[in-house]
Structures are given as C-alpha cells and as structure tokens.
Design a protein around this motif. Structure first.
Motif, short mmCIF file in Angstrom:
data_model
loop_
_atom_site.label_atom_id
_atom_site.label_comp_id
_atom_site.label_asym_id
_atom_site.label_seq_id
_atom_site.Cartn_x
_atom_site.Cartn_y
_atom_site.Cartn_z
N MET A 79 3.07 8.52 -3.39
CA MET A 79 1.96 8.45 -2.96
C MET A 79 1.28 6.77 -3.92
SD MET A 79 2.50 8.65 0.67
CE MET A 79 0.62 7.10 1.18
N VAL A 80 0.96 7.47 -4.66
CA VAL A 80 0.52 6.65 -6.20
C VAL A 80 1.54 6.03 -6.40
CG1 VAL A 80 -0.25 7.43 -8.52
CG2 VAL A 80 -1.26 8.48 -6.52
N VAL A 81 3.29 6.16 -6.72
CA VAL A 81 3.76 5.26 -7.05
C VAL A 81 4.34 4.88 -6.30
CG1 VAL A 81 4.68 7.22 -8.61
CG2 VAL A 81 5.97 6.59 -6.45
N ALA A 82 4.69 4.83 -5.08
CA ALA A 82 4.18 3.45 -4.22
C ALA A 82 3.55 2.83 -3.76
CB ALA A 82 4.92 4.15 -2.52
N ASP A 83 2.22 2.86 -4.17
CA ASP A 83 0.65 1.99 -3.91
C ASP A 83 1.02 0.89 -5.36
OD1 ASP A 83 -1.98 0.80 -3.01
OD2 ASP A 83 -1.55 1.62 -5.43
N THR A 84 1.20 2.08 -6.51
CA THR A 84 1.65 1.13 -7.69
C THR A 84 3.09 0.56 -7.66
OG1 THR A 84 0.48 3.00 -8.99
CG2 THR A 84 1.78 1.73 -10.24
N LEU A 85 4.17 0.80 -7.08
CA LEU A 85 5.16 -0.29 -7.42
C LEU A 85 4.90 -1.50 -5.87
CD1 LEU A 85 8.68 -0.08 -7.90
CD2 LEU A 85 8.58 0.92 -5.62
N GLY A 86 4.56 -0.96 -5.17
CA GLY A 86 4.10 -2.69 -4.49
C GLY A 86 3.01 -3.33 -4.58
N GLN A 87 1.84 -2.83 -5.68
CA GLN A 87 1.09 -4.11 -6.38
C GLN A 87 2.04 -4.65 -7.69
OE1 GLN A 87 -2.16 -2.31 -8.12
NE2 GLN A 87 -1.94 -0.01 -6.41
N ALA A 88 2.76 -4.31 -7.80
CA ALA A 88 3.97 -4.76 -9.24
C ALA A 88 4.49 -6.04 -8.14
CB ALA A 88 4.36 -4.20 -9.69
N VAL A 89 5.28 -6.15 -7.32
CA VAL A 89 5.59 -6.31 -6.73
C VAL A 89 5.09 -7.50 -5.90
CG1 VAL A 89 7.59 -6.21 -4.25
CG2 VAL A 89 7.49 -4.34 -5.84
N TRP A 90 4.44 -7.16 -5.29
CA TRP A 90 3.27 -8.55 -4.08
C TRP A 90 2.61 -9.11 -5.13
CZ3 TRP A 90 6.04 -7.83 -0.91
CH2 TRP A 90 6.35 -6.46 -0.55
N ALA A 91 1.60 -8.56 -6.76
CA ALA A 91 1.45 -9.35 -7.02
C ALA A 91 2.71 -10.43 -8.80
CB ALA A 91 1.28 -8.69 -8.32
N THR A 92 3.85 -10.14 -8.19
CA THR A 92 5.34 -10.93 -8.62
C THR A 92 5.34 -11.99 -7.86
OG1 THR A 92 5.56 -9.06 -10.17
CG2 THR A 92 6.99 -11.17 -9.47
N LEU A 93 5.30 -12.03 -6.65
CA LEU A 93 5.93 -12.43 -5.19
C LEU A 93 5.16 -13.21 -4.73
CD1 LEU A 93 8.09 -10.32 -2.80
CD2 LEU A 93 8.86 -11.96 -4.94
N PRO A 94 5.17 -14.90 -4.68
CA PRO A 94 4.23 -16.18 -4.23
C PRO A 94 4.19 -15.39 -2.57
CG PRO A 94 6.32 -16.38 -4.14
CD PRO A 94 6.35 -15.23 -5.27
N MET A 96 7.14 6.90 7.13
CA MET A 96 6.13 5.67 7.86
C MET A 96 5.61 5.73 6.47
SD MET A 96 6.22 2.55 8.73
CE MET A 96 7.64 3.36 9.98
N GLU A 97 4.45 6.47 6.00
CA GLU A 97 3.54 6.78 5.31
C GLU A 97 3.69 5.57 3.54
OE1 GLU A 97 4.40 11.22 5.60
OE2 GLU A 97 4.47 9.58 6.89
N ILE A 98 5.16 6.71 3.39
CA ILE A 98 5.63 6.05 2.22
C ILE A 98 5.98 4.74 2.32
CG2 ILE A 98 7.57 5.63 0.88
CD1 ILE A 98 5.95 8.15 0.43
N VAL A 99 6.71 4.00 3.90
CA VAL A 99 6.49 2.29 3.64
C VAL A 99 5.08 2.00 4.07
CG1 VAL A 99 7.66 0.92 5.08
CG2 VAL A 99 8.77 3.19 4.69
N LEU A 100 4.27 2.45 4.29
CA LEU A 100 2.77 1.16 4.53
C LEU A 100 1.81 1.58 3.09
CD1 LEU A 100 1.26 2.90 7.47
CD2 LEU A 100 2.48 0.65 7.59
N ALA A 101 2.62 2.43 2.15
CA ALA A 101 1.54 2.58 0.74
C ALA A 101 2.04 1.45 -0.31
CB ALA A 101 2.34 4.15 0.20
#
Length: 691
Positions: free
Chosen positions: A632-647, A675-680
C-alpha cells in the motif's frame, strides 16, 4: 510527444515507419550523450555491481530473453568503475596491506593538497594502495565514492565535490591535454577539494612521473613481495623455511600473485613450490621449452579457446583445427594422398596419459577436457604468442572465426580465450576477430559482444572493450551498432553503468533495426543489474533524466515513439529467472525507487499511442503487489509521482482508464489487482482530485 504541461489532444498519432536506410540518415543528426548526462549525484550511487557471471543479450528478435554466461577466470570479477566503495571492500583491502615505498609521501600530499596521483605500471597494486590512502583521511566508509576513469580534465573541473567526501579514480584515462592546462586543472581541483573538505586519489597507468603535475604525482612501485606475504601468513609459516622459496617469492612482481600464493599456502592443498610454479607459469614455460610436436601444440592451443568442452566435442574441434593447419601447410604444394590403411592416430592418448598441462574433468557427468590449472590457459596463450608464428596462428585465426557459429557454450569459451589473448595482443583480437564479427552473422555479432563482456573482467582490457564498442556506435553500419548495443548490455554495463545507459538510450533512438536490439538490451541491463546487486534504481534515475530532458526539449514523433517504447520495455520486463514483474520486485525490495518508476510511467501514460500498453503493464505490476508487505505504501508513492508529473487534464483520463482496466476481468487470463491497491494508486497525492 509533448511535455507534461501540454494538452492531451496534442498527443502524436501513429505514423508509418520510414525505410531503415532513410531512418539512419535522419538519426545521424540526433544529439549524442555528453558529459552533462552523468549527474554528480549519480556517482554517489552508481550501479555498484560485481559479477563472475556476465550475461549477454542474444541478438535479433527471434531470441527474445535468451541469455547465457560463464564464470570468470579464477576468482576475479568485473567491477563497476563508478560506485560507492563498499565498506567490506575497504576492509578487505586493508586487512593485510603492506605499505609500498612512497606511501607516506603520498599520505602527506593527499592531506596537504587534497589530491594525489599514483603513477606506475598496471598490476602493481595501485587499487589497494589508493583505498589504503583514502582510509588515512579518516572519513566514514559510506563517504568514499569511485568515479569513472573516463572523466577528462574538463569534466573533473566541472565536478561538484560534496562536503567531507573521499573520491577515487582508478586507471584514469588522462588524454592529451596541454601541460599548462593539466597543471591549472589540478591546482583548481586542489582548491575546490579543500573548500569542500574532500579528497581525491587518482591512479594512472604510466611508467614514469612527469613534471607538469609537479608534487601532485607520486611514482608508485609494488609492495615488497616478502613483506606482503608475511602480512598474510606471518613470518613463522613452515613453508617459508624451504630452500629457495623466499628467493622465488621475492621475484614476484604482482601483488595479486602474492595474495593468491598466501591463500593457497594457508589451505595446505599443495607444496609452496608447486603453487609458485603454477602462478608464474613455469610449468607451461617448461612444456613449451621441450619443443613439443605440432599435433601436441595444436591440441593445447585448441584447449585455450575451447576450454571445458565435452571430450567428444573437443575431439571434433581439434580435428577441424588440424585439418585447417594441414591445408595451410600444403598451400602451393601438391596435395598428399594418404593410404586408407594408415594407422589411426591415438588422439585421446594426448590428454589421457598424465599430460603435464591437460586433464579430464568428470564433475558434470560427461568427461570434459580442461587444463590441470585454470592459470595454464592464460600462460598457454602467452607462450603461443612468444614462440609461434604464421603456421600456428593462421590456422588458429581461421578456426576461431569458424567457432563463432558453433554451439553456444563453445562461443562463450572462445570469447573467454580471446579476452585472455587481448591482454597480450589487443590489436590482434580487434582486427582479426571483433571487427569482422561485429558486421557479420547474428552468432558472430553475439560472440563479439561476449568477447567484449569477458574483456571487462580485467582492468587493462576493459577500457579497450569500451572504446571498441564505442567505435561501432556511429558511422560503422547497422550490424556494428547492434553489436555495440549487445555489448553495452553485458560486461560493459557492469564496468561502465552510467555510460552503458547513456549509449543504449542513444542507440534506442536510431533506425528501427538498431532500435529494437537497443531497447531489449536496455531492458536486460536493468534485469541483470537488479539480480546482481539490486542497483537498478540508480540506472532508472539516469533513464528518467534522459527521457525528461529529450521530451522537454522536443522530439520528432518517430523518435518520441522509440523513446517511450524503450522505457515501456523496461517497465514491463520480468525478472531474469521468473515471471515476476521487475518493477513490482523493485518497488517492494527498494521502495526508494518508487518515485523514479512513477515518473517513467507518467510519461508513457501521457502518450495516447502508448497509454493502453502502459496501463496493462501497470495493472500487472499492481497485481504482483497484492498481499505483499509494504504494498500500500509503495502504491501510494508510485501514484504520487505519476500524478505530480501528469497535467490535470491528462490525469483525469488516465485515472479513468486505469480504474476501468483494473476492474475488468472478461477475456483476461489474470485476475484484476486488489481494489485497495488500485485505490491507493488512484488516490495518491493531495493536490489531485479523484476521477
């Protein structure tokens, strides 16, 4: 492709690929990797990989994921030229260190001027001495960094030395700069290092000290052999009292030989004199001095390049070598007619009757032909170079060139033999074998790449291997460029990790044939890096730098597609020996890599042409995280990097596509990720709104 600040509607549409010849012409104008590509921070964590097995990417599309390798000679390993110096490596170097003459002077120079250059012949222990010098400045082990020897004077001047760090450049390639520029550079380096409270030790393979660097250079000699041996054994070892032993040891000029001698003497497996004869090649020298028969020389020569083959395979290869030698011998003369009833030669008797050099090993079940000592192989090659000319070497050349299309295990052993030959005759190896193979058949190109990989085990030949591959990158033809890509995924990626990523990235933007091989080689580089020492995240950071820089600067649509295909090839790779997604394994084993991986995924998700494939790879990675600790932690960190890069506008589209793809289960062999991984992933980042 546009930058992340642009509109999603600006994504390029697929275009038909140009003809390969036209593409090559278009790519010749593309920018090459330069010094600024290697960030100073990269040196702090450069892929510190050490390996006795060097895997090689099999050329061409048909052999996707195929690899092979072989153990290096003895216990020697290929090591990266740019990495943090491991604490264990420092401790090992200092454990039995014997001070060479000039060591105390070098310590004073380092402390007063912050930089010292150790000048001497190759193989006299400058690496160990350099590590010992850095230990004298009393910095923590994790503050010692090895820099690439390919940094020229301009790059050294541009280096930002960090506070309280110790830096080490081994076997520096000094170039041909003007004397005054050299002195100015080192004076400036001294001042910069003093300001940063840092230190720099450089070793240089040169016979004599030159005046232009003044007191910065210190002439270096190997440590006294007897003192070094005493440091390992102690003066009371029984073997040291044997007649003539100490005199023989005193003649050894290589510290590596002295250390090997000490280790074997401690094991007690052989008498000291036998070990010495093996180390200095006396056994092989005596055999060649007895003027052996032609047939015996050909068998020993064949074994040097076809080592460890099953007896039946080795016999076949020896027969072919003998046939080639016979043809060359008969050139210009009438062909002999041999009677059918001639007695059959007892060929196996050559190695089954206690031959002084050759033995039979049955460890793998089937009898295999080997040398009595692994050191004999290099000594045999040296003696062949010293004693024989055209009548031995011409058939050997023709025979070795044929072996490039032999069985894979034969190809590997040929590569290993040529790597040993390169220590004595590098130009011979390059002109007679590497250059013809680099532009030849697939198997020949593979053998050429394997040879360069094997050359990376040795400090002296690693640089030759790198320069040879570099010569194939441009203006040498597509086959040569593909061979270079294969080589950069092998041993060169261990020795020169930063440069390997640089040049594979450059090659992945070339014409379609070169690009396909380079992209797969780039993926293999990260697969093998992760398996060896888990240092793939550092290479990923460099890959992200290349991607962001080139796409921000603007690229043609065709080049953009190739760049993103190269990145996708890495993101969707499996681990070498399993079907586990490489990115999932990295995210769990090295969570600090999540940010970089997220940036790479963001760029592929941003592009409409590659989005579907990127989402499939992402869903597969998320599925592999299910049920794992820290997922869950790495999925969250991965998501933060993705959304911070995309407009924002693109992020909305991408989130919807990810949510839909990860929820679907129809027509799919694998179940969707939890689903919890996807939501993270989807909900990561406070500044983003859920779609």
């Amino acid at each position: 492709m546009t930058t992340p600040e642009s509109s999603p509607n600006d994504d390029p549409q697929p275009e038909a690929p140009a003809e390969p010849e036209r593409e090559e012409q278009q790519q010749n104008g593309s920018s090459e990797p330069s010094a600024e590509h290697t960030d100073n921070d990269f040196d702090e964590g450069a892929l510190g990989q050490t390996a006795t097995v060097i895997n090689n990417f099999f050329a061409e599309v048909q052999a996707h994921k195929a690899t092979f390798g072989m153990a290096g000679t003895g216990t020697r390993t290929a090591r990266s030229t740019s990495r943090p110096l491991d604490e264990k490596e420092i401790a090992h170097a200092l454990k039995h260190f014997a001070k060479p003459r000039g060591f105390d002077r070098a310590v004073v120079t380092l402390r007063e001027q912050r930089v010292v250059v150790l000048v001497g012949n190759e193989g006299i222990g400058k690496w160990t001495s350099g590590v010992a010098l850095l230990a004298q400045v009393k910095l923590p082990a994790d503050k010692v960094v090895v820099l690439s020897p390919k940094r020229d004077l301009e790059e050294l001047l541009a280096t930002s030395f960090k506070k309280s760090r110790a830096y080490f450049i081994h076997d520096w390639i000094e170039g041909k700069a003007d004397k005054s520029l050299r002195r100015f550079t080192f004076d400036t380096l001294s001042a910069k290092l003093a300001q940063a409270e840092a230190y720099l030790v450089i070793t240089l393979n040169r016979a004599e000290v030159r005046s232009e660097l003044g007191s910065f250079e210190v002439g270096w000699e190997p440590p006294d052999s007897l003192k070094l041996l005493d440091a390992h054994l102690g003066t009371a070892h029984p073997a040291l009292s044997e007649a003539g032993i100490r005199e023989h040891i005193a003649e050894l000029r290589s510290p590596r030989q002295v250390v090997e001698l000490a280790e074997q003497m401690l094991s007690g497996a052989q008498p000291a004199q036998e070990i010495l004869d093996d180390l200095d090649g006396s056994i092989v020298t005596q055999w060649f001095g007895s003027e052996p028969k032609r047939s015996e020389v050909l068998v020993v020569a064949a074994l040097a390049f076809a080592y460890g083959m099953p007896e039946r395979v080795f016999e076949r290869l020896v027969v072919r070598l003998t046939s080639i030698a016979d043809e060359i011998e008969r050139q210009g003369a009438e062909r002999e007619r041999r009677p059918i009833e001639e007695d059959l030669p007892q060929s196996r008797k050559l190695w089954n009757s206690r031959h002084p050099l050759i033995d039979i090993s049955a460890e793998a079940g089937e009898p295999r032909v080997v040398f009595c000592s692994h050191r004999h192989r290099e000594h045999v090659i040296v003696q062949l170079c010293l004693h024989y000319g055209y009548k031995v070497w011409e058939p050997l050349r023709e025979w070795i060139r044929e072996l490039a299309t032999e069985l894979p295990e034969v190809q590997v052993q040929v590569a290993a033999g040529l790597a040993l030959l390169a220590r004595t005759r590098p130009q011979e190896v390059k002109e007679s074998f590497l250059e013809p193979w680099a532009g030849g058949l697939v198997q020949e190109r593979l053998t050429a790449a394997s040879t360069l990989s094997m050359m990376c085990i040795d400090d002296a030949t690693a640089e030759i291997a790198f320069d040879t591959a570099l010569g194939w990158v441009e203006n040498a033809g597509q086959p040569q460029a593909m061979t270079a890509a294969l080589a950069f995924a092998g041993g060169l990626s261990i020795r020169y990790p930063a440069e390997a990523v640089d040049w594979l990235w450059y090659l992945s933007l070339r014409g379609i044939r070169v690009s396909i091989v380079a992209q797969r080689a780039l993926a293999l580089l990260f697969q093998t890096a992760a398996e060896r020492d888990g240092e793939a995240p550092t290479g990923l950071r460099l890959l992200a730098m290349h991607l962001q820089r080139d796409l921000h600067e603007g690229m043609e649509p065709l080049l953009t597609r190739r760049a993103l295909e190269a990145v996708l090839g890495v993101l969707e790779s499996d681990r070498l020996e399993s079907e586990e997604p490489l990115m999932a394994w990295l995210l769990l084993s090295q969570p600090s890599s999540a940010g970089t991986i997220g940036v790479l995924w963001a760029w592929t998700l941003h592009n409409a042409h590659h989005r579907a494939e990127a989402i499939r790879a992402l869903c597969r990675t998320l599925r592999a995280l299910d049920g794992q600790e820290g997922a869950m932690v790495v999925a969250d960190t991965l998501g933060q990097a993705v959304w911070a890069t995309l407009p924002d506008a693109v992020a909305v589209l991408v989130k919807r596509a990810i949510d839909r793809a990860c929820s679907e289960n129809h027509a799919r062999r694998d179940c969707p990720p939890a689903m919890e991984i996807v939501l993270a992933l989807l909900n990561a980042g406070a500044r983003r709104n859920n779609s």
